[in-house]
Structure formats: structure tokens, C-alpha cells
Design an enzyme around this catalytic site. Structure first.
Site, mmCIF file in Angstrom:
data_model
loop_
_atom_site.group_PDB
_atom_site.id
_atom_site.type_symbol
_atom_site.label_atom_id
_atom_site.label_comp_id
_atom_site.label_asym_id
_atom_site.label_seq_id
_atom_site.Cartn_x
_atom_site.Cartn_y
_atom_site.Cartn_z
ATOM 1 N N ASN A 10 1.162 8.987 -4.175
ATOM 2 C CA ASN A 10 1.643 7.762 -3.524
ATOM 3 C C ASN A 10 0.948 6.585 -4.209
ATOM 4 O O ASN A 10 -0.222 6.314 -3.947
ATOM 5 C CB ASN A 10 1.304 7.803 -2.027
ATOM 6 N N TRP A 11 1.685 5.919 -5.072
ATOM 7 C CA TRP A 11 1.083 4.810 -5.832
ATOM 8 C C TRP A 11 0.983 3.523 -5.007
ATOM 9 O O TRP A 11 0.429 2.537 -5.475
ATOM 10 C CB TRP A 11 1.887 4.568 -7.122
ATOM 11 N N LYS A 12 1.564 3.527 -3.821
ATOM 12 C CA LYS A 12 1.519 2.336 -2.953
ATOM 13 C C LYS A 12 1.965 1.120 -3.771
ATOM 14 O O LYS A 12 2.883 1.227 -4.574
ATOM 15 C CB LYS A 12 0.121 2.179 -2.341
ATOM 16 N N HIS A 96 4.406 6.214 6.748
ATOM 17 C CA HIS A 96 3.024 6.117 6.271
ATOM 18 C C HIS A 96 2.244 5.193 7.208
ATOM 19 O O HIS A 96 2.785 4.209 7.711
ATOM 20 C CB HIS A 96 2.985 5.580 4.831
ATOM 21 N N GLU A 98 0.181 2.958 6.685
ATOM 22 C CA GLU A 98 0.148 1.539 6.281
ATOM 23 C C GLU A 98 1.418 0.831 6.736
ATOM 24 O O GLU A 98 1.388 -0.340 7.118
ATOM 25 C CB GLU A 98 -0.051 1.438 4.760
ATOM 26 N N GLU A 168 -2.272 12.700 7.537
ATOM 27 C CA GLU A 168 -3.190 11.746 6.897
ATOM 28 C C GLU A 168 -3.999 11.016 7.970
ATOM 29 O O GLU A 168 -3.522 10.023 8.551
ATOM 30 C CB GLU A 168 -2.389 10.719 6.088
ATOM 31 N N GLY A 174 -8.318 5.998 1.767
ATOM 32 C CA GLY A 174 -8.936 4.953 0.949
ATOM 33 C C GLY A 174 -10.398 4.704 1.246
ATOM 34 O O GLY A 174 -10.970 3.714 0.791
ATOM 35 N N SER A 211 -8.301 10.423 0.877
ATOM 36 C CA SER A 211 -9.455 10.551 -0.032
ATOM 37 C C SER A 211 -9.511 11.894 -0.753
ATOM 38 O O SER A 211 -10.595 12.445 -0.967
ATOM 39 C CB SER A 211 -10.766 10.281 0.717
ATOM 40 N N GLY A 232 -3.405 9.036 -2.789
ATOM 41 C CA GLY A 232 -3.306 7.609 -3.107
ATOM 42 C C GLY A 232 -4.146 7.286 -4.321
ATOM 43 O O GLY A 232 -3.758 7.543 -5.468
ATOM 44 N N GLY A 233 -5.339 6.742 -4.094
ATOM 45 C CA GLY A 233 -6.206 6.236 -5.156
ATOM 46 C C GLY A 233 -6.345 7.157 -6.370
ATOM 47 O O GLY A 233 -6.194 6.712 -7.514
#
Ligand code: 13P
Length: 256
Positions: A10-12, A96, A98, A168, A174, A211, A232-233
Site C-alpha cells: 500500500n503505497w498510500k 483502510h 486512514e 491492521e 506507521g 509496521s 505501507g512504509g
């Protein structure tokens, strides 16, 4: 055991078209073998179309990070399911945290998006997860059950195995702090129980997200309930992402 792992990036809101090109070149150079796991890239909309060209003839799938439940119309800034499918996109992240927390997405919205994705032939990656307050109040399992029951309202039992579920915990996203194996195991079992109670027992994929990195993926792979990862990251860095895939592949070989 023949588990098919799913590793989704997930590159957001990260990476321009140029940056995504550099990433894919690096990714292809680093990854020496085609993974047996399913790898899904979920870049931002603009890059999505470009990535589809870039990954043509590759075994990798593409996912959007959102969709609208209506077919077309006056919905400024939104993207329809048909726009995605007609552009060769096969997956879509829905719900998600977010989007729920920053953009006010409700369980009802999530449910309409899930139904639209399924009726359009898109595979939803349905995200659920508790806040730190929920966890401290011992409400985690109830929150997960509610998010699932509401998000899956009116979804036919036969369609449940077409959905990829992603647990999640919001406090682990994150932050560099992943959830503990026991917490993940318990949450995934709860998700599985809810789905089984609706009527499906097989082919349920539940990913863990929060994470996930090359330095902790091995511990996560040892949790039997985990069918893959939503990352993500660490998915923004080709070396990190390839290392996660390689460790997953090694784990699969060890298991066989
Ligand atoms: P991080 O891997 O950066 O914690 O993000 C997880 C996530 O939100 C994936 O959807």
C-alpha cells in the site's frame, strides 16, 4: 501445507510516476526468482494506470486504494469500479483506517464499496482494526466483529472467499511497533470466526498490516493465522520489499 501468501504494497500517497518506474526497475533487478506468493501493488490512482503498462506480462497484480460505490455521475474526485476494471485493475483496498479516520468513511460506506467491488469483479482488500483506546478498553474483538458484520452486510456467503481481509491495528500503523504474535493470532481467529459464522470455511485469506518490515517478517510468518501482509512504509523501499518477499518464499520452502 499449501498456503498461498499474499503480499500487498500500500503505497498510500507516495511516489510519482518517475519514482514508481525507478522502484519497479530496482525491484525486478533485486528479485531473482518470480515469487510463488501473490504480490499486489497499490499505488496512487495516477501511477496506477502507468504501473499497469509497466507490469504488463508480469505476474504481479494491481490494486487501487479506494473506489466509489456509484457507477458514474457528479462525484468530484471519485473513481468508479468500471474505471478500474476497464484499466486492468483487479484489486481495491476498502476501509483502510486512514480513510475511516481522516476522511470520515463509515461502515456503511465500506459496505457499499465492498458490494460494488464484488459486483464489478474487483477483489476487495477489506481493512479492519482497532484503535489503541479500543485495545486498552478490551474492546478489540467487539470492534473487529462490528466492523466485519457491518462491512459485510448483504454480501452473499458465496462471495466471502473473494474478499481478502486485512487486520491492521491502527496503533501499529506507521509506528514501527508491530502487534504481538498472540494479539495477531487472537484477532485473526476472531475474523475467521465471524466469516465462518456467515457461512464460509475455506479459502479465507487474512493479512496482517502494521509496521511489517524485513526485520520482523520472520516472526510474523511463524503465526499460522497469517496469510500474508499489507505493507505501507516498507513497501516503498525496493530492497526492504524484496527482502520481505524473499523471506516469505524461504518460509514457504521450509514448510513444504
Ligand atoms: P505501515 O506498514 O507503514 O505500518 O502501514 C501499514 C498500512 O497501513 C498498510 O495498509
Amino acid at each position: 501445507m499449501n498456503k498461498k501468501y499474499i503480499i500487498a504494497a500500500n503505497w498510500k500517497m507516495n511516489k510519482t510516476i518517475d519514482e514508481s518506474k525507478i522502484f519497479i526497475e530496482k525491484f525486478n533487478n533485486l528479485l531473482l526468482e518470480i515469487p510463488t506468493s501473490k504480490v499486489i501493488f497499490c499505488p496512487p490512482f495516477l501511477t496506477l494506470f502507468y504501473m499497469n503498462e509497466l507490469l504488463k506480462n508480469s505476474p504481479y497484480d494491481l490494486g487501487a486504494q479506494n473506489l466509489h460505490w456509484e457507477e458514474s455521475g457528479a462525484y468530484t474526485g471519485e473513481i468508479s469500479a468500471t474505471m478500474l476494471t476497464s484499466s486492468g485493475i483487479s484489486h481495491v483496498i476498502i476501509g483502510h483506517s486512514e480513510r475511516r479516520q481522516l476522511f470520515g468513511e463509515t461502515d456503511k460506506n465500506v459496505n457499499m464499496k465492498v458490494q460494488k467491488a464484488l459486483s464489478s469483479g474487483l477483489t476487495p482488500i477489506l481493512c479492519i482494526g482497532e484503535t489503541l483506546v479500543d485495545r486498552k478498553n478490551n474492546d478489540t474483538l467487539t470492534v473487529l466483529e462490528n466492523q466485519l458484520n457491518n462491512g459485510l452486510e448483504n454480501v452473499a456467503a458465496g462471495d466471502l472467499s473473494k474478499i481478502i481481509f486485512a487486520y491492521e491495528p491502527i496503533w501499529a500503523i506507521g509506528t514501527g511497533e508491530r502487534a504481538e504474535p498472540e494479539q495477531i493470532d487472537e484477532a485473526h481467529k476472531t475474523v475467521r470466526n465471524v466469516i465462518e459464522s456467515i457461512g464460509v470455511k475455506e479459502n479465507i485469506s487474512i493479512l496482517y498490516g502494521g509496521s511489517v518490515k524485513s526485520s520482523n517478517v520472520n516472526e510474523l510468518l511463524n503465526i499460522n493465522e497469517v496469510d500474508g501482509f499489507l505493507i505501507g512504509g516498507a513497501s516503498l523501499d525496493a530492497e526492504e520489499f524484496v527482502s520481505i518477499i524473499n523471506q516469505t518464499e524461504t518460509h514457504i520452502k521450509k514448510d513444504n
